[in-house]
Every structure is written in structure tokens, then in C-alpha cells.
Scaffold this motif. Structure first.
Motif, PDB file in Angstrom:
ATOM      1  N   ILE A 108       0.871  -1.205   0.027  1.00  0.00           N
ATOM      2  CA  ILE A 108       0.043   0.208   0.064  1.00  0.00           C
ATOM      3  C   ILE A 108       0.954   1.326   0.059  1.00  0.00           C
ATOM      4  CG2 ILE A 108      -1.544   1.221   1.465  1.00  0.00           C
ATOM      5  CD1 ILE A 108      -2.728  -1.479   2.268  1.00  0.00           C
ATOM      6  N   LEU A 109       1.879   1.395   0.826  1.00  0.00           N
ATOM      7  CA  LEU A 109       2.960   2.527   0.862  1.00  0.00           C
ATOM      8  C   LEU A 109       3.673   2.820  -0.353  1.00  0.00           C
ATOM      9  CD1 LEU A 109       4.218   2.062   4.436  1.00  0.00           C
ATOM     10  CD2 LEU A 109       2.429   3.702   3.631  1.00  0.00           C
ATOM     11  N   SER A 110       3.749   1.616  -1.178  1.00  0.00           N
ATOM     12  CA  SER A 110       4.457   1.553  -2.294  1.00  0.00           C
ATOM     13  C   SER A 110       3.508   2.403  -3.567  1.00  0.00           C
ATOM     14  CB  SER A 110       5.057  -0.042  -2.735  1.00  0.00           C
ATOM     15  OG  SER A 110       5.710   0.344  -4.177  1.00  0.00           O
ATOM     16  N   ASP A 111       2.477   1.651  -3.546  1.00  0.00           N
ATOM     17  CA  ASP A 111       1.370   2.236  -4.491  1.00  0.00           C
ATOM     18  C   ASP A 111       1.109   3.824  -4.201  1.00  0.00           C
ATOM     19  OD1 ASP A 111       1.068  -0.307  -5.409  1.00  0.00           O
ATOM     20  OD2 ASP A 111      -0.537  -0.961  -4.340  1.00  0.00           O
ATOM     21  N   HIS A 112       1.296   4.213  -3.075  1.00  0.00           N
ATOM     22  CA  HIS A 112       0.874   5.524  -3.017  1.00  0.00           C
ATOM     23  C   HIS A 112       2.262   6.484  -2.723  1.00  0.00           C
ATOM     24  CE1 HIS A 112      -3.204   3.721  -1.655  1.00  0.00           C
ATOM     25  NE2 HIS A 112      -3.575   4.868  -2.020  1.00  0.00           N
ATOM     26  N   ARG A 113       3.163   5.746  -2.830  1.00  0.00           N
ATOM     27  CA  ARG A 113       4.550   6.395  -2.855  1.00  0.00           C
ATOM     28  C   ARG A 113       4.783   7.360  -1.601  1.00  0.00           C
ATOM     29  NH1 ARG A 113       5.082   8.792  -9.039  1.00  0.00           N
ATOM     30  NH2 ARG A 113       4.868   6.837 -10.054  1.00  0.00           N
ATOM     31  N   ILE A 114       4.302   6.614  -0.506  1.00  0.00           N
ATOM     32  CA  ILE A 114       4.388   7.143   0.795  1.00  0.00           C
ATOM     33  C   ILE A 114       5.518   6.313   1.372  1.00  0.00           C
ATOM     34  CG2 ILE A 114       3.210   7.310   3.069  1.00  0.00           C
ATOM     35  CD1 ILE A 114       0.796   7.975   1.526  1.00  0.00           C
ATOM     36  N   GLU A 115       6.356   7.168   2.345  1.00  0.00           N
ATOM     37  CA  GLU A 115       7.412   6.620   3.218  1.00  0.00           C
ATOM     38  C   GLU A 115       6.898   5.961   4.483  1.00  0.00           C
ATOM     39  OE1 GLU A 115      10.721   5.976   2.171  1.00  0.00           O
ATOM     40  OE2 GLU A 115      10.221   6.693   0.003  1.00  0.00           O
ATOM     41  N   PRO A 116       7.520   4.932   5.223  1.00  0.00           N
ATOM     42  CA  PRO A 116       6.968   4.356   6.431  1.00  0.00           C
ATOM     43  C   PRO A 116       7.053   5.482   7.484  1.00  0.00           C
ATOM     44  CG  PRO A 116       8.166   2.612   5.263  1.00  0.00           C
ATOM     45  CD  PRO A 116       8.672   3.820   4.430  1.00  0.00           C
ATOM     46  N   SER A 117       8.084   6.293   7.296  1.00  0.00           N
ATOM     47  CA  SER A 117       8.335   7.346   8.316  1.00  0.00           C
ATOM     48  C   SER A 117       7.100   8.429   8.338  1.00  0.00           C
ATOM     49  CB  SER A 117       9.629   8.069   8.102  1.00  0.00           C
ATOM     50  OG  SER A 117       9.623   8.893   6.829  1.00  0.00           O
ATOM     51  N   GLN A 118       6.345   8.478   7.343  1.00  0.00           N
ATOM     52  CA  GLN A 118       5.159   9.416   7.265  1.00  0.00           C
ATOM     53  C   GLN A 118       4.122   8.466   7.868  1.00  0.00           C
ATOM     54  OE1 GLN A 118       5.890   9.777   2.533  1.00  0.00           O
ATOM     55  NE2 GLN A 118       4.622  11.771   3.595  1.00  0.00           N
ATOM     56  N   VAL A 119       3.795   7.455   8.531  1.00  0.00           N
ATOM     57  CA  VAL A 119       2.945   6.749   8.888  1.00  0.00           C
ATOM     58  C   VAL A 119       3.099   6.871  10.492  1.00  0.00           C
ATOM     59  CG1 VAL A 119       1.812   4.732   9.337  1.00  0.00           C
ATOM     60  CG2 VAL A 119       2.938   5.069   7.107  1.00  0.00           C
ATOM     61  N   ARG A 120       1.906   7.292  11.111  1.00  0.00           N
ATOM     62  CA  ARG A 120       2.216   7.726  12.619  1.00  0.00           C
ATOM     63  C   ARG A 120       1.687   6.569  13.353  1.00  0.00           C
ATOM     64  NH1 ARG A 120       4.054  12.890  12.564  1.00  0.00           N
ATOM     65  NH2 ARG A 120       2.906  14.320  11.176  1.00  0.00           N
ATOM     66  N   GLY A 121       1.229   5.440  12.821  1.00  0.00           N
ATOM     67  CA  GLY A 121       0.981   4.314  13.782  1.00  0.00           C
ATOM     68  C   GLY A 121      -0.160   3.465  12.931  1.00  0.00           C
ATOM     69  N   ILE A 122      -0.047   2.281  13.784  1.00  0.00           N
ATOM     70  CA  ILE A 122      -1.199   1.038  13.332  1.00  0.00           C
ATOM     71  C   ILE A 122      -1.812   0.888  14.465  1.00  0.00           C
ATOM     72  CG2 ILE A 122      -1.305  -1.142  12.438  1.00  0.00           C
ATOM     73  CD1 ILE A 122       1.469  -1.313  11.736  1.00  0.00           C
ATOM     74  N   GLY A 123      -3.213   1.200  14.486  1.00  0.00           N
ATOM     75  CA  GLY A 123      -4.116   0.861  15.338  1.00  0.00           C
ATOM     76  C   GLY A 123      -4.795  -0.520  15.204  1.00  0.00           C
ATOM     77  N   ILE A 124      -4.901  -1.364  16.244  1.00  0.00           N
ATOM     78  CA  ILE A 124      -5.318  -2.681  15.949  1.00  0.00           C
ATOM     79  C   ILE A 124      -6.543  -2.761  16.978  1.00  0.00           C
ATOM     80  CG2 ILE A 124      -4.674  -4.970  16.490  1.00  0.00           C
ATOM     81  CD1 ILE A 124      -1.623  -4.323  16.445  1.00  0.00           C
ATOM     82  N   GLY A 125      -7.540  -3.316  16.130  1.00  0.00           N
ATOM     83  CA  GLY A 125      -8.737  -3.491  16.757  1.00  0.00           C
ATOM     84  C   GLY A 125      -8.997  -5.175  16.744  1.00  0.00           C
ATOM     85  N   ALA A 126      -9.067  -5.527  18.118  1.00  0.00           N
ATOM     86  CA  ALA A 126      -9.018  -7.174  18.109  1.00  0.00           C
ATOM     87  C   ALA A 126     -10.010  -7.824  19.078  1.00  0.00           C
ATOM     88  CB  ALA A 126      -7.582  -7.596  18.378  1.00  0.00           C
ATOM     89  N   VAL A 127     -10.259  -8.957  18.801  1.00  0.00           N
ATOM     90  CA  VAL A 127     -11.156  -9.581  19.882  1.00  0.00           C
ATOM     91  C   VAL A 127     -10.376  -9.795  20.809  1.00  0.00           C
ATOM     92  CG1 VAL A 127     -12.725 -10.586  17.942  1.00  0.00           C
ATOM     93  CG2 VAL A 127     -10.760 -12.052  18.758  1.00  0.00           C
ATOM     94  N   GLY A 128     -11.316 -10.024  22.180  1.00  0.00           N
ATOM     95  CA  GLY A 128     -10.473 -10.058  23.512  1.00  0.00           C
ATOM     96  C   GLY A 128     -10.619 -11.538  24.056  1.00  0.00           C
ATOM     97  N   PRO A 129      -9.934 -11.905  25.128  1.00  0.00           N
ATOM     98  CA  PRO A 129      -9.613 -10.677  26.135  1.00  0.00           C
ATOM     99  C   PRO A 129      -8.306 -10.286  25.779  1.00  0.00           C
ATOM    100  CG  PRO A 129      -9.517 -13.140  26.855  1.00  0.00           C
ATOM    101  CD  PRO A 129     -10.212 -13.226  25.804  1.00  0.00           C
ATOM    102  N   LEU A 130      -7.617  -9.092  25.962  1.00  0.00           N
ATOM    103  CA  LEU A 130      -6.275  -8.555  25.649  1.00  0.00           C
ATOM    104  C   LEU A 130      -5.973  -7.523  26.712  1.00  0.00           C
ATOM    105  CD1 LEU A 130      -7.403  -5.583  24.705  1.00  0.00           C
ATOM    106  CD2 LEU A 130      -8.228  -6.809  22.792  1.00  0.00           C
TER     107      LEU A 130
END
Length: 399
Positions: free
Chosen positions: A130-152
Motif C-alpha cells: 500500500i505504501l509503495s502504491d501511494h509513494r509514501i514512506e513508512p516514516s510518514q505513517v504515525r502508527g498502526i491501530g489494532i482492533g482485536a477480539v479479546g480478552p487482551l
């Protein structure tokens, strides 16, 4: 999103960022009352945020008699965010800009091969693509939010022991660390029901709802609550516990750790599947799939197809589940008194009749009805609610 009283305690840039985001576009005069700042301080801060490319200030608003005001909005290129949903039947990955515009969305089925390692590999490959397709560097990504089933454990970024995954290995999974190692992007964890509620409230932000209940009826039953515009977190994050609410003494249970007569034993994908298997074993030949496979191999999807094909048996079993879902909804509503109830999951999506039956049953059992009657909705984002809300958990920390 936080309510206005909470925002006054945030750092100034974060507060203004949240205000502009909620308004879409905003002038200094519109921001000033809620900012808690003097006019000169707000002007300096806005100038700084424009210089740092957090905000754009390229448009002029309508004049009220004098000079046209500058309108500020979030600069969409000021940062990027991934949202990852980890669920039992399907999972998804989304990529968003700083205005939370979706730039890519990907969904896939969870099967017997999708172990934690395989999921991390799959997500990491697609993040890079996805980053390659949009020509965006990983350093421009602020983070990955994960929504997962629990318990966690949200603080540790750990999936503790979620049940009913088709693949093995989903126990004590340090999901945040694994993704960070594979992508170089920081990750944070939230339970999926909370993430879905965050996403739906974002989509409804123009109406500014404050008290919301989210119920997801799928493999099990997952719930989340928002009060005063903020998520309600308990002392532990045992998502799925509401499914253990007892609605029928001495009733069945779905697994060895579950309660007898629990809500999920009557109103879930597993409940429908197990009831169909038991009826087929007892000799009922009208169970969808019974003529083609042994009883233990009858699946929810077979019964669902029967429902769509007009099977009286399938209609009966789904409506029984819908009635029980409505009873549990009424119990929660009578305790929590939300203004809006958002419903999702495979059971809700199975048919409009199931959805209407669950709502009608709940309404008949709300204690103060008709003087108090919450709004019921499937939501705006629906299947994409978790992935959007997961990204929002990171986005809300900006700038």
C-alpha cells in the motif's frame, strides 16, 4: 473523540487539531470559544500549525460584514494511519490520511491457516504494498491501530486467549511487538468492539451523540459503551463477557468456561450452528445441509444459505436467535440507558427480518418505554467500523 470539557485539558495543538477535525473546516472565531485560549495565543498557535503543515489555511469563509475569515482544515498529508481488524471470521486492513479519508481497504477470511504469524506476515506485506502504491514512506505513517477480539491487555499490546479462532496459536500473542518488528511502525491495541464504536461515532460526529451502546453478534457477543462521548473501560479488558449474561436458567452453554443459559448460547453464529447440528443428529431432514454432509459438518453458512433460499427451518432458527438477542439487548439498555444502540455482526447482517425482530423484542422489554426509547441503527460504517476505529486510536494521539 472527546467531549468539549475533556479537550480543555489536552495540550493546545492536540485540542485545536481535534476541534478542527470535528468541524471539518473552522475559522478562528469558531475555534476561540472552545479553545480555552486568548485570541492572540490562538492566532500564534494556528500560524505554527500551518507552518508545521498540520493545518491548511487556503480558503476564505463568508463575511459577516468585514473581512472574510480564514478557514482552517486538517492537512490530509500531515500524517497517515493504518487500522487493522483482527476477528474470527474476517479481518481487514485500512489505510487513512490525516482527515481519516480511506485510501485503501482490504478484507480477508480467517481460516485454519491464518495463525498469528501468518496474519502478521500478510498484514506486513500489504502495508508495504500500500505504501509503495501511494509513494509514501513508512516514516510518514504515525502508527498502526489494532482492533482485536479479546480478552487482551491494551497496555502490553497482548492478545491473551481469544476463543474460537479457526487457526491455532492465538494465545499470549504480543501482536503490537510483532507488527512493529515487521513494519518499523508503532502499533497500539484496542478491543474490537470499542474500536467499532469509535469508528461509528466518528461517522456520526455531526450529530454529536454522547451515550452509545454497541453490540456485535457474531461468533460470540461483544459489547462496548460510550458515556459523555468517551469510551467506558473496565478494570480488565475481557471483551465478550456480556455474552455470558444469563438469560435462561439451566440453558445450554457454548464452551466449557461459559455460563449455562448464557446470552451467546442463544444468539450467536455458534448457537445457530450447534442447534442445526443437534437437530440434524436428532433426525430432522429439513435442516439445510443435512442431506449433503454429516450433522457435525453442518455450518452456519449452510443454514444462512437456507434462510436466503426460503427454508422454513432456517427462518425459525434465525428468528429464535433474534428474539433472544432482543432480550439481552433490553437487559443492557435497562442498565445503561444509551441514547443510541448500534448493532453489528453476522447475525444482524443475516436478514432485515432478524434485525427488526431483535429491535422489536428489545423495545417491548425496555422498562420506561415509550417515554424512553433509544435509537437503533446498524451504523454508518458497519463492516468497516472496526478498522476505522482502530486507526482513530492512533489518530486521536496526533499531533
Amino acid at each position: 473523540m472527546k467531549n468539549s470539557s475533556d479537550r480543555r485539558t489536552d495540550p493546545p495543538k492536540k485540542r485545536i487539531h481535534a476541534l478542527v477535525s470535528s468541524m471539518g473546516t473552522a475559522s478562528k472565531a469558531e475555534l476561540l470559544p472552545a479553545s480555552g485560549m486568548t485570541g492572540s495565543s490562538l492566532t500564534r498557535l494556528l500560524d505554527e500549525m500551518v507552518a508545521e503543515k498540520l493545518l491548511s489555511a487556503s480558503r476564505l469563509g463568508p463575511s459577516s460584514g468585514g473581512r472574510k475569515p480564514i478557514l482552517y482544515e486538517i492537512n490530509p498529508e500531515s500524517g497517515y494511519f493504518f487500522g487493522l481488524e483482527i476477528s474470527r471470521r474476517t479481518s481487514s486492513l485500512g489505510f487513512f490520511d490525516a482527515r481519516m479519508n480511506a485510501k485503501a481497504l482490504l478484507h480477508w477470511r480467517m481460516d485454519e491457516a491464518m495463525t498469528p504469524e501468518q496474519l502478521v506476515d500478510f498484514a506486513a506485506r500489504n502495508i508495504r504494498s500500500i505504501l509503495s502504491d501511494h509513494r509514501i514512506e513508512p516514516s510518514q505513517v504515525r502508527g498502526i491501530g489494532i482492533g482485536a477480539v479479546g480478552p487482551l491487555d491494551r497496555k502490553q499490546g497482548l492478545l491473551i486467549a481469544p476463543l474460537h479462532f479457526p487457526a491455532p496459536g492465538w494465545k499470549d500473542v504480543p501482536i503490537c511487538r510483532l507488527l512493529e518488528e515487521r513494519t518499523g511502525i508503532p502499533a497500539r491495541l484496542e478491543n474490537g468492539a470499542n474500536a467499532a464504536l469509535l469508528g461509528e461515532r466518528w461517522a456520526m460526529r455531526g450529530d454529536n451523540p454522547q451515550h452509545l451502546l454497541h453490540v456485535h453478534a457474531g461468533i460470540g457477543i461483544r459489547t462496548a459503551m460510550m458515556s459523555g462521548g468517551s469510551l467506558v473501560h473496565g478494570s480488565v479488558d475481557m471483551e465478550g463477557a456480556a455474552g455470558q449474561m444469563i438469560i435462561h436458567m439451566d440453558g445450554p452453554r457454548l464452551h466449557s468456561d461459559g455460563n449455562y443459559g448464557a446470552w451467546e448460547a442463544f444468539a450467536s453464529v455458534q448457537a445457530i450452528e450447534r442447534k442445526a447440528q443437534a437437530d440434524a443428529k436428532a433426525g430432522r431432514r429439513d435442516v439445510p445441509g443435512a442431506a449433503a454432509v454429516p450433522p457435525e459438518r453442518i455450518t452456519y453458512d449452510m443454514v444462512l444459505q437456507g434462510l436466503h433460499d426460503g427454508s422454513p427451518y432456517a427462518r425459525e432458527i434465525f428468528l429464535q436467535a433474534a428474539v433472544h438477542l432482543g432480550i439481552g439487548l433490553a437487559n443492557l439498555i435497562n442498565v445503561l440507558h444509551p441514547e443510541t444502540v448500534l448493532l453489528g455482526g453476522a447475525l444482524i447482517r443475516s436478514s432485515d427480518h432478524v434485525y427488526r425482530t431483535a429491535i422489536e423484542t428489545a423495545r417491548r422489554n425496555i422498562y420506561y418505554s415509550p417515554h424512553y426509547s433509544p435509537v437503533f441503527s446498524k451504523g454508518v460504517l458497519q463492516e468497516d467500523a472496526v478498522v476505522v476505529g482502530a486507526a482513530l486510536t492512533v489518530w486521536q494521539e496526533e499531533p
